[in-house]
Design an enzyme around this catalytic site. Structure first.
Site, mmCIF file in Angstrom:
data_model
loop_
_atom_site.group_PDB
_atom_site.id
_atom_site.type_symbol
_atom_site.label_atom_id
_atom_site.label_comp_id
_atom_site.label_asym_id
_atom_site.label_seq_id
_atom_site.Cartn_x
_atom_site.Cartn_y
_atom_site.Cartn_z
ATOM 1 N N ILE A 106 0.879 -1.176 0.271
ATOM 2 C CA ILE A 106 0.058 0.118 0.009
ATOM 3 C C ILE A 106 0.876 1.253 -0.102
ATOM 4 O O ILE A 106 2.077 1.248 0.916
ATOM 5 C CB ILE A 106 -0.997 -0.070 1.067
ATOM 6 C CG1 ILE A 106 -1.817 -1.203 1.320
ATOM 7 C CG2 ILE A 106 -1.733 1.280 1.325
ATOM 8 C CD1 ILE A 106 -2.958 -1.176 0.213
ATOM 9 N N HIS A 122 -4.111 -12.750 6.324
ATOM 10 C CA HIS A 122 -3.015 -13.384 5.876
ATOM 11 C C HIS A 122 -3.392 -14.957 5.990
ATOM 12 O O HIS A 122 -3.716 -15.065 7.305
ATOM 13 C CB HIS A 122 -1.716 -12.894 6.594
ATOM 14 C CG HIS A 122 -0.614 -13.659 5.883
ATOM 15 N ND1 HIS A 122 0.051 -13.434 4.659
ATOM 16 C CD2 HIS A 122 0.096 -14.952 6.390
ATOM 17 C CE1 HIS A 122 0.908 -14.324 4.326
ATOM 18 N NE2 HIS A 122 1.011 -15.200 5.347
HETATM 19 C C1 GAR Z 1 -6.890 -15.659 0.827
HETATM 20 O O1 GAR Z 1 -6.410 -16.785 1.450
HETATM 21 C C2 GAR Z 1 -5.914 -14.502 1.471
HETATM 22 O O2 GAR Z 1 -5.744 -14.833 2.761
HETATM 23 C C3 GAR Z 1 -4.737 -14.499 0.881
HETATM 24 O O3 GAR Z 1 -5.073 -14.545 -0.600
HETATM 25 C C4 GAR Z 1 -6.242 -15.564 -0.491
HETATM 26 C C5 GAR Z 1 -7.010 -14.505 -1.508
HETATM 27 O O4 GAR Z 1 -8.197 -15.606 -1.858
HETATM 28 N N1 GAR Z 1 -3.884 -13.160 1.189
HETATM 29 C C6 GAR Z 1 -2.443 -13.117 1.204
HETATM 30 O O5 GAR Z 1 -1.808 -14.311 0.880
HETATM 31 C C7 GAR Z 1 -1.904 -11.936 1.538
HETATM 32 N N2 GAR Z 1 -0.548 -12.194 1.911
HETATM 33 P P1 GAR Z 1 -9.508 -15.003 -2.614
HETATM 34 O O6 GAR Z 1 -9.255 -14.356 -3.908
HETATM 35 O O7 GAR Z 1 -10.188 -16.445 -2.957
HETATM 36 O O8 GAR Z 1 -10.511 -14.144 -1.690
#
Ligand code: GAR
Length: 207
Positions: A106, A122
């Protein structure tokens, strides 16, 4: 009867006044973004007013538009200055920013404009399996490769360092010896769907 009508109008006025506008930022598929939009779709105090991505073909934009939520993407260079993104956030009167699978840093001007008003989810128990390059399935792969017996989710404030802001909530789940990338990812997503919207609600209206 007339007094009651006045009272209802007054309540509606204050509800509108108190309403918090959220922007959800996501880079890819957007299942969490959709879950958050649906959760708040008839909430009196919280409105998902905008979905923002850093990729113009991210599926999350389609999900948002299908649910009648304005959805925009900004190019890579716009994220380095953050100027246009901040203008967009102001245009939609955004009070609070929720990252849900958002993969880039960000910009500083946005961090300064929204102190303690930007949160992230996360898919591991930070500080384990966090930091640059640790996102989505890469996290689950690393958890499985390390032979961990438990994993989970971390909801935290966002600061200038990846995955290092103050932790708001962590929820654990087991990692089974039979787990594959798919089963672990599924278990973690279920936790995210269950807890992320209610944590946002608690932070914003203290329910
Ligand atoms: C989620 O599991 C979230 O926790 C992760 O990306 C995925 C998105 O899934 N975020 C990270 O890894 C941030 N470092 P989605 O597109 O199905 O919501």
């Amino acid at each position: 009867m007339q007094v009651f009508a006045h009272f209802s109008r007054l309540c509606a006025f204050f509800r509108g006044f108190m309403k918090r506008n959220i922007a959800v930022l996501a880079s890819g598929n957007g299942t969490n973004a959709e879950n958050i939009i649906r959760y708040f779709s008839s909430n009196e105090y919280i409105d998902v007013s905008l979905v923002i991505s850093n990729r113009q073909n991210a599926f999350v934009l389609e999900r948002a538009r299908a649910l009648s939520i304005p959805a925009i993407s900004y190019e890579k260079d716009e994220w380095s200055s953050g100027k246009n993104v901040l203008l967009g956030l102001r245009k939609y009167k955004i009070d609070f920013i929720v990252l849900a699978g958002f993969m880039i840093r960000i910009p500083t001007n946005i961090l300064h404009a929204y102190p303690d008003k930007i949160i992230n989810i996360h898919p591991s128990l930070l500080p384990r399996f966090g930091g640059k390059g640790m996102y989505g399935d890469f996290v689950h792969e690393a958890v499985l490769a390390a032979g961990e017996k438990e994993s989970g989710i971390t909801i935290h404030y966002v600061n200038e360092h990846y995955d290092e802001g103050a932790v708001i909530r962590q929820i654990k789940c087991p990692v089974l010896s039979t787990d594959t990338l798919q089963t672990l990812s599924q278990r973690i997503h279920e936790l995210e769907y269950k807890y992320y919207p209610s944590v946002i609600e608690e932070l914003l209206i203290g329910v």
